[in-house]
Design a protein around this motif. Sequence first.
Motif, short mmCIF file in Angstrom:
data_model
loop_
_atom_site.label_atom_id
_atom_site.label_comp_id
_atom_site.label_asym_id
_atom_site.label_seq_id
_atom_site.Cartn_x
_atom_site.Cartn_y
_atom_site.Cartn_z
N THR A 193 0.83 -1.21 0.00
CA THR A 193 0.00 0.00 0.00
C THR A 193 0.86 1.26 0.00
N ALA B 286 -10.67 -6.07 -5.79
CA ALA B 286 -11.86 -6.27 -4.96
C ALA B 286 -11.66 -7.41 -3.97
N TYR C 185 -9.17 -6.28 -0.98
CA TYR C 185 -9.78 -5.46 0.07
C TYR C 185 -10.85 -6.26 0.83
N GLY D 167 -16.61 0.77 2.54
CA GLY D 167 -16.15 0.50 1.19
C GLY D 167 -16.73 1.47 0.18
N LEU E 48 -13.21 3.21 -0.85
CA LEU E 48 -12.64 2.52 -2.00
C LEU E 48 -12.68 3.32 -3.30
N PHE F 49 -9.58 5.00 -4.07
CA PHE F 49 -8.47 4.17 -4.53
C PHE F 49 -8.75 3.58 -5.91
N VAL G 220 -11.51 2.02 -6.91
CA VAL G 220 -12.42 0.87 -6.92
C VAL G 220 -13.83 1.40 -7.12
N SER H 61 -16.16 -3.25 -10.09
CA SER H 61 -15.22 -3.71 -9.06
C SER H 61 -15.79 -3.50 -7.66
N LEU H 62 -16.48 -2.37 -7.46
CA LEU H 62 -17.10 -2.10 -6.16
C LEU H 62 -18.26 -3.05 -5.91
N PHE I 271 -16.77 -6.26 -4.85
CA PHE I 271 -16.27 -6.13 -3.47
C PHE I 271 -17.38 -6.42 -2.47
#
Length: 462
Positions: free
Chosen positions: A43, A275, A278, A351, A355, A358, A360, A364-365, A368
């Motif tokens: 990270t 995804a 995290y 999230g 996210l 970042f 996401v 992708s979210l 996740f």
Amino acid sequence: MAGIGFELKKLFNKKGYFYSSRAYIYSTIVSAAPLILCTLMVTFIQLLLTFIKVPFMEGQLFLASVVYAFIFSQIITSGFTMVITRYISDRLFSKEYDYILSSLYGVLTLTLAVGALIGGVFYYISPIEINIKIASYVLYMELIMLWVEFVYLSALKDYTKVAKAFFIGVAVTMMLAFLFIKINTLNIVLYMLLAMDIGIFITVIMLLYYIEKFFNVENNKYFDFIRYFKRYPSLFLINLSYTLGIYIHNIIFWNSKLGVSIYNTYRYAPLYDVAVFYAFLSGIPSIVTFVVSVETSFYDKYKMYYGFITNGGNFRDIQRAKNDMTNTLWREILHIMQIQLVFTILFLLLGKIILPRFGVIGISLDMFNILVIGVYCNMMMLVFVLLQLYFDDRKGALMVTSIFILSNIILTICTLFLGTNYYGFGFFGAAFISATIGFLRLSLFMRDIDYHTFCSQPVISK
């Protein structure tokens, strides 16, 4: 978890948040330290690469090199670590301490040899730059050593030294990464890998020193543990199938339409893999809670039940101890489920806020969100499997982990055909099915615990 229980009990018996916090930190170190170590390193370096605007493909090359080293080092060592855990426990129980350090040298030799061959072939045919090959290969081999040493860490009573080893490794990596960027931004991938190589090398050497200092005697029977592969082959298969099950859905997605090729070496599915990464962070609390619950509450009841059986307790004592053990078992499982549920909801809420910053977003979210719920089911499955192993129900544990990997393969492939709206449901479905079967198996086993305890033993001793 040999050795950790006594230390945790001492801390929890003392009053105050300080001692409770130390106990949870200790259990975190011995249950999830390598994951946390690599997460912090990667990270921080990714933030640096983003800040200096490194070209996209170079950033992906660095990330893929680390991800492959982390995943395949864990897969290679997974079966060995479960067998060696049983071997260490038996040697500690029989007070044969001189076998433990020797076994460390033996298992390191064996896993490094296997890993060196597999990794050597992979990087030999890779077209990437030779310096990056070597740096990636070194990282992969260091992580193999770290996973093996990790098995022995729970026996060390001075957890502050263990924490120091991980902290120094992370700190050195971060400082070197920052320094390398200041000195030279050419071939940045190589220098970032070197920073990780040096940081993890320091951690590996420090942990090796602490283990050698704690188990300061050895014999020449470095490969005595190999006989345990013949005695307990199911242990090897249980952990191998579980670890493969954890990553097999990623590997399938690497070869899907989401997959991309990085320098004709790595296959990678950024939308899915990020995804997954995290989502799996949400599972750390249940691992830590399991260690604390088992070692401070359940184990005493477990030990009392089997103590009455082996030391001539009467029927009433055995039945009372069984009821206490069973009630404690289900109470602690419920406690773990509640803790994990809180963090699952927290990750789902945070999230959506964090996210996207970042990168996401979108599909992708969405993945996740369903993967976080899948991780909840997976953590419960892992709890059931570990408890089955506590009662030596290796057949049940192997059944659950085998169902996990097979259903994960089948359902993940099915979701690829169903379309993007179903991505992530393959892992969730496999985790839910295997968790349900694990729960049913453990319930049936506990219902007939007296039968399994008495009737599974040979009538005539050999």
